[in-house]
Every structure is written in C-alpha cells, then in structure tokens.
Design a protein around this motif. Structure first.
Motif, PDB file in Angstrom:
ATOM      1  N   ALA A   1      10.056  -0.776  10.105  1.00 53.98           N
ATOM      2  CA  ALA A   1       9.182  -0.212  11.349  1.00 53.98           C
ATOM      3  C   ALA A   1       9.382  -0.465  12.677  1.00 53.98           C
ATOM      4  O   ALA A   1       9.041   0.465  13.404  1.00 53.98           O
ATOM      5  CB  ALA A   1       7.567  -1.080  11.055  1.00 53.98           C
TER       6      ALA A   1
ATOM      7  N   SER B   1       7.869  -9.064  12.825  1.00 53.76           N
ATOM      8  CA  SER B   1       6.904  -8.913  11.798  1.00 53.76           C
ATOM      9  C   SER B   1       7.477  -9.193  10.460  1.00 53.76           C
ATOM     10  O   SER B   1       6.786  -9.919   9.672  1.00 53.76           O
ATOM     11  CB  SER B   1       6.511  -7.409  11.516  1.00 53.76           C
TER      12      SER B   1
ATOM     13  N   LEU C   1       7.372  -5.732   1.618  1.00 53.87           N
ATOM     14  CA  LEU C   1       6.480  -5.773   2.779  1.00 53.87           C
ATOM     15  C   LEU C   1       7.484  -6.209   3.717  1.00 53.87           C
ATOM     16  O   LEU C   1       7.542  -5.588   5.144  1.00 53.87           O
ATOM     17  CB  LEU C   1       5.476  -6.704   2.719  1.00 53.87           C
TER      18      LEU C   1
ATOM     19  N   PHE D   1      -1.262  -5.671   9.779  1.00 51.70           N
ATOM     20  CA  PHE D   1      -1.188  -7.029  10.806  1.00 51.70           C
ATOM     21  C   PHE D   1      -2.399  -6.803  11.579  1.00 51.70           C
ATOM     22  O   PHE D   1      -2.939  -8.111  11.837  1.00 51.70           O
ATOM     23  CB  PHE D   1       0.174  -6.660  11.672  1.00 51.70           C
TER      24      PHE D   1
ATOM     25  N   THR E   1       4.853   4.630   6.818  1.00 48.87           N
ATOM     26  CA  THR E   1       5.042   3.055   6.382  1.00 48.87           C
ATOM     27  C   THR E   1       4.719   2.103   7.489  1.00 48.87           C
ATOM     28  O   THR E   1       4.268   1.005   7.301  1.00 48.87           O
ATOM     29  CB  THR E   1       6.252   2.732   5.711  1.00 48.87           C
ATOM     30  N   ALA E   2       5.430   2.565   8.838  1.00 50.79           N
ATOM     31  CA  ALA E   2       5.312   1.601   9.817  1.00 50.79           C
ATOM     32  C   ALA E   2       3.709   1.663  10.441  1.00 50.79           C
ATOM     33  O   ALA E   2       3.210   0.544  10.731  1.00 50.79           O
ATOM     34  CB  ALA E   2       6.107   2.223  11.038  1.00 50.79           C
TER      35      ALA E   2
ATOM     36  N   LEU F   1       6.388 -12.525   7.960  1.00 49.97           N
ATOM     37  CA  LEU F   1       6.257 -12.256   6.663  1.00 49.97           C
ATOM     38  C   LEU F   1       6.753 -13.532   5.837  1.00 49.97           C
ATOM     39  O   LEU F   1       6.221 -13.843   4.891  1.00 49.97           O
ATOM     40  CB  LEU F   1       6.171 -10.692   6.199  1.00 49.97           C
TER      41      LEU F   1
ATOM     42  N   VAL G   1       2.106  -0.991   8.038  1.00 52.98           N
ATOM     43  CA  VAL G   1       2.447  -2.219   8.442  1.00 52.98           C
ATOM     44  C   VAL G   1       1.423  -2.664   9.728  1.00 52.98           C
ATOM     45  O   VAL G   1       0.945  -3.533   9.784  1.00 52.98           O
ATOM     46  CB  VAL G   1       3.813  -2.492   8.785  1.00 52.98           C
ATOM     47  N   THR G   2       1.477  -1.927  10.766  1.00 55.97           N
ATOM     48  CA  THR G   2       0.564  -1.827  11.983  1.00 55.97           C
ATOM     49  C   THR G   2      -0.627  -2.371  11.440  1.00 55.97           C
ATOM     50  O   THR G   2      -1.401  -3.185  12.312  1.00 55.97           O
ATOM     51  CB  THR G   2       1.059  -0.879  12.855  1.00 55.97           C
TER      52      THR G   2
ATOM     53  N   ALA H   1       9.558  -3.172   4.845  1.00 56.46           N
ATOM     54  CA  ALA H   1       8.832  -2.444   5.511  1.00 56.46           C
ATOM     55  C   ALA H   1       8.528  -2.670   7.055  1.00 56.46           C
ATOM     56  O   ALA H   1       8.577  -1.959   7.920  1.00 56.46           O
ATOM     57  CB  ALA H   1       7.501  -2.340   4.777  1.00 56.46           C
ATOM     58  N   ALA H   2       8.239  -3.955   7.110  1.00 60.64           N
ATOM     59  CA  ALA H   2       7.942  -4.542   8.600  1.00 60.64           C
ATOM     60  C   ALA H   2       9.483  -4.397   9.577  1.00 60.64           C
ATOM     61  O   ALA H   2       9.438  -3.961  10.480  1.00 60.64           O
ATOM     62  CB  ALA H   2       7.657  -5.890   8.736  1.00 60.64           C
TER      63      ALA H   2
ATOM     64  N   GLU I   1       0.040 -12.155  14.410  1.00 60.69           N
ATOM     65  CA  GLU I   1      -0.224 -10.800  13.523  1.00 60.69           C
ATOM     66  C   GLU I   1      -0.444  -9.689  14.464  1.00 60.69           C
ATOM     67  O   GLU I   1       0.023  -8.481  14.574  1.00 60.69           O
ATOM     68  CB  GLU I   1      -1.146 -10.811  12.461  1.00 60.69           C
TER      69      GLU I   1
END
Length: 129
Positions: A127, A72, A120, A16, A8-9, A76, A12-13, A123-124, A52
């Motif tokens: 992360a 992050s 989201l 972004f 998941t990280a 968001l 997200v990476t 998750a950020a 980002e």
C-alpha cells in the motif's frame, strides 16, 4: 502526479481507520487479547488504536504513503502476538468450558485469522508503493 491508492491499499486504509477508531471507542473489547506478560493493557490498546489511525492517514497522503506502508506492515507484525493470544484463549475456552457453537465459531475464526496475517502484512507493505 501521484497515483491514487490501489483497491487493496484502500481496503488496508479502511481496515486501519475502522479498527483504530474501535480501539479508542471500545478498548475493553481488545484488552483481553493483549498477552498477559505485557503491562498496561488499556494503554497498549489505546496506543495501537492511535497507531492504526496514523497509518491510515499516512496511506491517504501521497507524501507519507511509503513510510505509512512500512509502518502499517510493522504494526501488523507487532500485534500478531495478540492474535495468537486470542486463538489460544478461544482454544482454552472450548477445552475448559466445553464445546458450544459460539465457542467453536470463535475458535475457528481466530485460528483461520492467523494465516491471513501474512497477506495482510504484504498488502500493507504494498500500500505504501
């Protein structure tokens, strides 16, 4: 030894990084969704693109991962008004210009995107752990 990024990280990476580059390369795509009350739309779009990319880079580096996760999630939350603006504009387009399949896809997509902000953000945040 620092654990590698969780799947998941990594997502997200990548999100972004890709979005950040797009903000810098094609800022005109994002300018219309900047809330009208805010000044300097182009500059805000470019700044969010840089932010980002910085968040993505920070998540990749173990030493900065924790602060990048927090940044992050905050980013968001900061761009949420732009997502709301996009949904409002899509709704107004259907009302003012009439229904078309393209306008309906945009309206539906922007409305469905809003509740996705919460997972989201989570998750950020995660992360960075």
């Amino acid at each position: 030894m620092t654990a590698p990024l969780a799947p998941t990280a990594r997502l997200v990476t990548a999100m972004f990084a890709g979005s950040g580059v797009l903000h810098l390369v094609r800022p005109q795509i994002f300018e219309p969704i900047v809330p009208r009350a805010l000044p300097a739309h182009r500059e805000l779009v470019l700044a969010s693109g840089v932010a980002e990319i910085a968040c993505a880079a920070g998540l990749l580096a173990p030493r900065t991962r924790r602060v990048a996760g927090i940044a992050s999630a905050a980013l968001l939350l900061t761009v949420l008004p732009a997502n709301v603006q996009m949904a409002l504009d899509a709704q107004r387009a259907v009302q003012r210009r009439g229904w078309t399949p393209q306008r309906e896809v945009m309206r539906t997509g922007t409305l469905l995107r809003l509740p996705l902000q919460a997972p989201l953000v989570r998750a950020a945040w995660r992360a960075g752990r």
